[in-house]
Enzyme design. Structure first.
Site, short mmCIF file in Angstrom:
data_model
loop_
_atom_site.label_atom_id
_atom_site.label_comp_id
_atom_site.label_asym_id
_atom_site.label_seq_id
_atom_site.Cartn_x
_atom_site.Cartn_y
_atom_site.Cartn_z
N SER A 101 1.00 -1.48 0.00
CA SER A 101 0.10 -0.13 0.28
C SER A 101 0.78 1.15 0.18
O SER A 101 1.33 1.44 -0.98
CB SER A 101 -1.39 -0.13 1.08
OG SER A 101 -1.70 1.15 1.10
N HIS A 134 -7.73 -5.66 0.19
CA HIS A 134 -6.78 -4.97 0.39
C HIS A 134 -5.49 -5.78 1.68
O HIS A 134 -6.02 -5.16 2.67
CB HIS A 134 -6.71 -3.53 0.30
CG HIS A 134 -5.77 -2.87 0.16
ND1 HIS A 134 -4.57 -2.34 -0.87
CD2 HIS A 134 -5.11 -1.67 1.82
CE1 HIS A 134 -4.25 -1.18 -0.56
NE2 HIS A 134 -4.23 -0.86 1.47
C1 GCU Z 1 -5.48 5.03 1.96
C2 GCU Z 1 -4.48 5.51 0.72
C3 GCU Z 1 -4.18 4.57 -0.39
C4 GCU Z 1 -3.43 3.89 0.02
C5 GCU Z 1 -3.48 3.25 1.60
C6 GCU Z 1 -2.78 2.27 2.04
O1 GCU Z 1 -6.36 4.10 1.43
O2 GCU Z 1 -5.82 6.36 0.40
O3 GCU Z 1 -3.16 5.23 -1.51
O4 GCU Z 1 -2.06 3.20 -0.26
O5 GCU Z 1 -4.31 4.71 2.08
O6 GCU Z 1 -1.95 2.66 2.15
O7 GCU Z 1 -3.04 1.84 3.30
#
Ligand code: GCU
Length: 421
Positions: A259, A400
């Site tokens: 992420s 995710h």
């Molecule tokens: C949020 C953000 C993302 C990122 C994510 C994370 O959702 O909008 O861009 O990748 O956090 O780091 O879990």
């Protein structure tokens, strides 16, 4: 006349100021057309036709654009490296691992804490998977011997009043799969990202960045680093340390991240060519996903919600992403010819799995200059059908996250590329 026009426009402006922000697009049919910048087109209009022109001319041009317009320019490598091994336990994790903890001084006043697990099979030096963690070093495995991170942390299970507690031990273990990685012959190394820049929009003063200000400077310049740049810089400082640690094979360091830390891993691998392999998991906007593809998170939203991640110049593109002089396939291309693996998750729509795939495709022509195989297709593979060329990619079912399935692929990818080690 001027006044009449104003009276006429005024209600329109009020309505648009009050209307809710548009929901991010999750409809493939509404993505629209876009044109990606050509990674092989030099600023002077010529086309790159060989690896040496890429290395000497085009790569520096693209790297510079990512520095000045996206992540910001980082501080140079510090002149001298100070570190201290604070603990060593040869029978950690039930005897499966040797655990080391190392303090690495980033500035004379600020240090980060590195945790390393080595397999106990006496085959040192070990190739290593290096990744930052979200919840402190004690979170990556259920191991009572690891020092608990004392820095500010977002509240989560095991984190109370923004401080990690005993209950947080192992809370990120499923994302690190330490025992599996060790069993496959790799070391594991990690640092809490908040040691470098606590992940809050008002935390710049607590980060390492002010230590590098010019005399009189009070904020980074628009083209200077912010949190992602600082986290990536911290990973390079771990690499500096690895070059001195005889337990680690510093020529075989895979930098990985999930992420926001996947974005960071890609930027670290782009900036620092000592990283021999880069793995980005669900990195999305500002990571592997193409910025110009209107699907999922947008440049505008990421800059609004996380104003401390990218450099100030990046905000110029909030409403005009087509004006960005680069796109994320060129970030992947900066890693060439080193192996890079991009992982997506089917339900992770905000991260735009197809956009992540397409940037892997778009980096292909640069890998070809080195006779290294890109993905070899522009058709997205089905779920659980990994592609493992010099560029690798998979999309798995689910949300995710980093899962056992993801780790199986990362390890197989590393085995494949490093078998002759
Ligand atoms: C949020 C953000 C993302 C990122 C994510 C994370 O959702 O909008 O861009 O990748 O956090 O780091 O879990």
């Amino acid at each position: 006349m001027a006044r009449k026009l104003w009276l006429f426009l005024c209600p329109v402006l009020l309505v648009s100021a009050q209307s809710p922000r548009p929901v991010e697009n999750h409809d493939e049919s509404k993505v629209g057309a876009y044109t990606l910048p050509d990674p092989l087109l030099l600023a002077n209009g010529r086309t790159v036709r060989d690896a040496s022109t890429w290395k000497s001319q085009r790569r520096p041009e693209i790297l510079h654009l990512f520095e000045s317009e996206v992540y910001g320019r980082s501080a140079p490598k510090p002149g001298k490296l100070e570190f201290e091994v604070t603990s060593r336990e040869a029978k950690a994790l039930g005897g499966d691992a040797t655990r080391k903890e190392v303090d690495i001084w980033l500035t004379p006043k600020q240090k980060m804490h590195l945790l390393i697990y080595l397999p106990n099979d006496r085959k040192r030096p070990y190739p290593v998977f290096l990744g930052l963690n979200f919840r402190g070093n004690q979170a990556v495995a259920n191991d009572a011997g690891v020092a608990i991170s004392t820095g500010w942390m977002r509240n989560a299970p095991g984190v109370e009043n923004n401080r990690a507690t005993e209950a947080s031990r192992g809370s990120e273990a499923s994302r690190f799969q330490v025992k599996t990685v060790l069993r496959r012959g790799y070391a594991v190394a990690t640092v809490y990202y908040g040691d470098i820049f606590p992940d809050r929009k008002d935390a710049l003063a607590e980060s390492i960045i002010p230590h590098f200000y010019r005399p009189g400077q009070t904020a980074p310049d628009p083209d200077q680093w912010n949190a992602i740049g600082a986290w990536a810089w911290g990973l390079s400082r771990v690499m500096d340390y690895f070059e001195k640690d005889r337990d680690i094979d510093s020529k075989h360091v895979a930098v990985w991240g999930h992420s926001r830390l996947g974005k960071t891993a890609l930027w670290a691998g782009a900036e620092d060519q000592r990283f021999a392999m880069v793995i980005s998991n669900n990195s999305g906007e500002g990571g592997a996903a193409l910025a110009r593809r209107n699907y999922g998170e947008t440049v505008e939203r990421i800059n609004a919600v996380f104003p401390h991640w990218f450099c100030a110049n990046f905000k110029k593109y909030n409403n005009d992403v087509a004006a960005l002089p680069v796109d994320q396939h060129e970030l992947v291309a900066l890693i060439a010819p080193r192996p890079v693996y991009i992982a997506s998750a089917e339900e992770d729509l905000e991260a735009d799995p197809r956009g992540e795939f397409l940037s892997a495709v778009g980096a292909g022509p640069v890998y070809s200059l080195f006779h290294a195989a890109g993905l070899g297709t522009d058709r997205m593979p089905a779920l659980h059908q990994p592609i493992m060329n010099t560029i690798g990619y998979h999309i798995r079912a689910g949300k995710h996250d980093v899962t056992e399935y993801d780790w199986e692929q990362f390890l197989t990818f590393a085995d494949k590329h490093w078998k002759a080690r």
